[in-house]
Design an enzyme around this catalytic site. Structure first.
Site, PDB file in Angstrom:
ATOM      1  N   ASP A   1       4.804   2.535   1.884  1.00 19.09           N
ATOM      2  CA  ASP A   1       4.923   3.885   1.733  1.00 19.09           C
ATOM      3  C   ASP A   1       4.471   4.662   2.575  1.00 19.09           C
ATOM      4  OD1 ASP A   1       7.161   5.210   0.827  1.00 19.09           O
ATOM      5  OD2 ASP A   1       6.057   5.102  -1.474  1.00 19.09           O
TER       6      ASP A   1
ATOM      7  N   ASN B   1      17.178   2.377   0.081  1.00 19.79           N
ATOM      8  CA  ASN B   1      16.744   2.717   1.009  1.00 19.79           C
ATOM      9  C   ASN B   1      18.465   3.031   1.381  1.00 19.79           C
ATOM     10  OD1 ASN B   1      14.193   0.989   1.480  1.00 19.79           O
ATOM     11  ND2 ASN B   1      14.032   2.932   0.059  1.00 19.79           N
TER      12      ASN B   1
HETATM   13  C1  IPE Z   1       9.425   1.600  -1.728  1.00 15.99           C
HETATM   14  O1  IPE Z   1       9.719   2.569  -0.633  1.00 15.99           O
HETATM   15  C2  IPE Z   1      10.182   0.711  -0.276  1.00 15.99           C
HETATM   16  C3  IPE Z   1       9.866   0.293   0.780  1.00 15.99           C
HETATM   17  C4  IPE Z   1       8.861   0.424   0.787  1.00 15.99           C
HETATM   18  C5  IPE Z   1      10.761  -0.454   1.739  1.00 15.99           C
HETATM   19  P1  IPE Z   1      10.582   3.733  -1.507  1.00 15.99           P
HETATM   20  O2  IPE Z   1       9.914   5.197  -0.505  1.00 15.99           O
HETATM   21  O3  IPE Z   1      11.954   3.834  -1.075  1.00 15.99           O
HETATM   22  O4  IPE Z   1      10.259   4.136  -2.776  1.00 15.99           O
HETATM   23  P2  IPE Z   1      10.319   5.464  -3.914  1.00 15.99           P
HETATM   24  O5  IPE Z   1      11.975   5.672  -3.782  1.00 15.99           O
HETATM   25  O6  IPE Z   1       9.985   5.683  -3.571  1.00 15.99           O
HETATM   26  O7  IPE Z   1      10.240   4.716  -5.202  1.00 15.99           O
HETATM   27  C1  IPE Z   2       8.535   3.415   3.296  1.00 16.38           C
HETATM   28  O1  IPE Z   2       7.917   4.949   3.977  1.00 16.38           O
HETATM   29  C2  IPE Z   2       8.885   2.602   4.827  1.00 16.38           C
HETATM   30  C3  IPE Z   2      10.706   2.978   3.932  1.00 16.38           C
HETATM   31  C4  IPE Z   2      10.979   2.273   2.645  1.00 16.38           C
HETATM   32  C5  IPE Z   2      11.812   2.205   4.842  1.00 16.38           C
HETATM   33  P1  IPE Z   2       8.785   6.448   3.772  1.00 16.38           P
HETATM   34  O2  IPE Z   2       9.759   6.457   4.556  1.00 16.38           O
HETATM   35  O3  IPE Z   2       9.111   5.798   2.304  1.00 16.38           O
HETATM   36  O4  IPE Z   2       8.172   7.515   3.723  1.00 16.38           O
HETATM   37  P2  IPE Z   2       7.586   8.468   2.750  1.00 16.38           P
HETATM   38  O5  IPE Z   2       8.088   7.620   1.173  1.00 16.38           O
HETATM   39  O6  IPE Z   2       9.406   9.281   2.373  1.00 16.38           O
HETATM   40  O7  IPE Z   2       6.676   9.718   2.914  1.00 16.38           O
HETATM   41 MG    MG Z   3       8.193   6.850   0.291  1.00 14.87          MG
END
Ligand code: IPE
Ligand code: IPE
Ligand code: MG
Length: 232
Positions: A17, A65
């Protein structure tokens, strides 16, 4: 199950994340954080090989996502299409096998071909296994498993149920690392994480260094896993 002191985890699962915030901090589009994040996967997979850690799981795209803006989702799918083969070639050099877990039925034929090619051209698994979780959601996985058991008309137990999960054949994670500061599981491996040690850090995924992995491993080594038993 017996209590045991841990040395090295056999399986580390990562909730990768913080890609978007990494890019935002640099005044770049969120998508460039995703691109940068792939390098962390390559680097950590090689470090795991060096350390003797066999399994690494990477949560790359959740069933939730899809609710992101279409432009970001499209970019992520394109990135997979463009970069998965080179990721698998790099893994192949170290004999690391690439596995993709999740409900893949939603992806286009073109992308499914790329997944197939990437998995086939990766290593034999002697150097380790990299499990990339795509369109993965633990609730979806559990419901599918239950339905598969119902269709078979067979009762399952804790072990045989595992065979109906996307992670069939992969041992439960010993250590879960979530980067990016959030302290939640976001629907990742809810069945498999029952006795996993959890490690949360603020570092954004593209910045997660090999040194930080070693810090997490030191922290893990100090923990006592009791599995419901008593302190030894
Ligand atoms: C978790 O990250 C999913 C992945 C790393 C693929 P998210 O950014 O989607 O999670 P939330 O929305 O903060 O819970
Ligand atoms: C995790 O990084 C990757 C995916 C969920 C695809 P994020 O895209 O959630 O990055 P932040 O949390 O918004 O910084
Ligand atoms: Mg995230």
């Amino acid at each position: 199950m017996k209590s045991k002191k841990n040395s090295l985890p056999n399986h580390i699962a990562f909730i990768m994340d913080g890609n978007g915030r990494w890019a935002k901090k640099r005044l770049m589009p969120r998508t460039s954080g995703h691109k940068e994040g792939i390098k962390t996967i390559e680097r950590l997979s090689e470090k795991a090989l060096e350390l003797g850690i066999k399994y690494m799981s990477y949560f790359a795209f959740s069933t939730e996502n899809w609710s992101r803006p279409k432009s970001e989702v499209d970019y992520l799918l394109e990135l997979l299409e463009k970069r998965l083969i080179s990721l698998s070639e790099r893994l192949q050099k170290n004999d690391i096998e690439l596995i993709i877990s999740g409900d893949l039925s939603i992806f286009s034929d073109k992308l499914l071909d790329v997944f197939g090619e990437a998995m086939n051209s990766s290593g034999s698994g002697k150097g380790g296994v990299a499990n990339l979780c795509l369109n993965y959601g633990a609730r979806d996985e559990i419901i599918r498993g239950v339905n598969a058991a119902v269709v078979k008309g067979k009762k399952v137990d804790e072990e045989s149920f595992k065979e109906l999960l996307y992670t069939n054949g992969i041992p439960d994670p010993d250590l879960l690392i979530r980067t990016g500061g959030e302290k939640r599981l976001s629907n990742f491996m809810l069945y498999q994480l029952a006795y996993t040690e959890l490690y949360f850090c603020d570092t954004l995924w593209p910045d997660f260094s090999n040194e930080e992995l070693l810090i997490a491993l030191e922290n893990y080594a100090k923990r006592e896993r009791r599995f419901g038993g008593l302190k030894q």
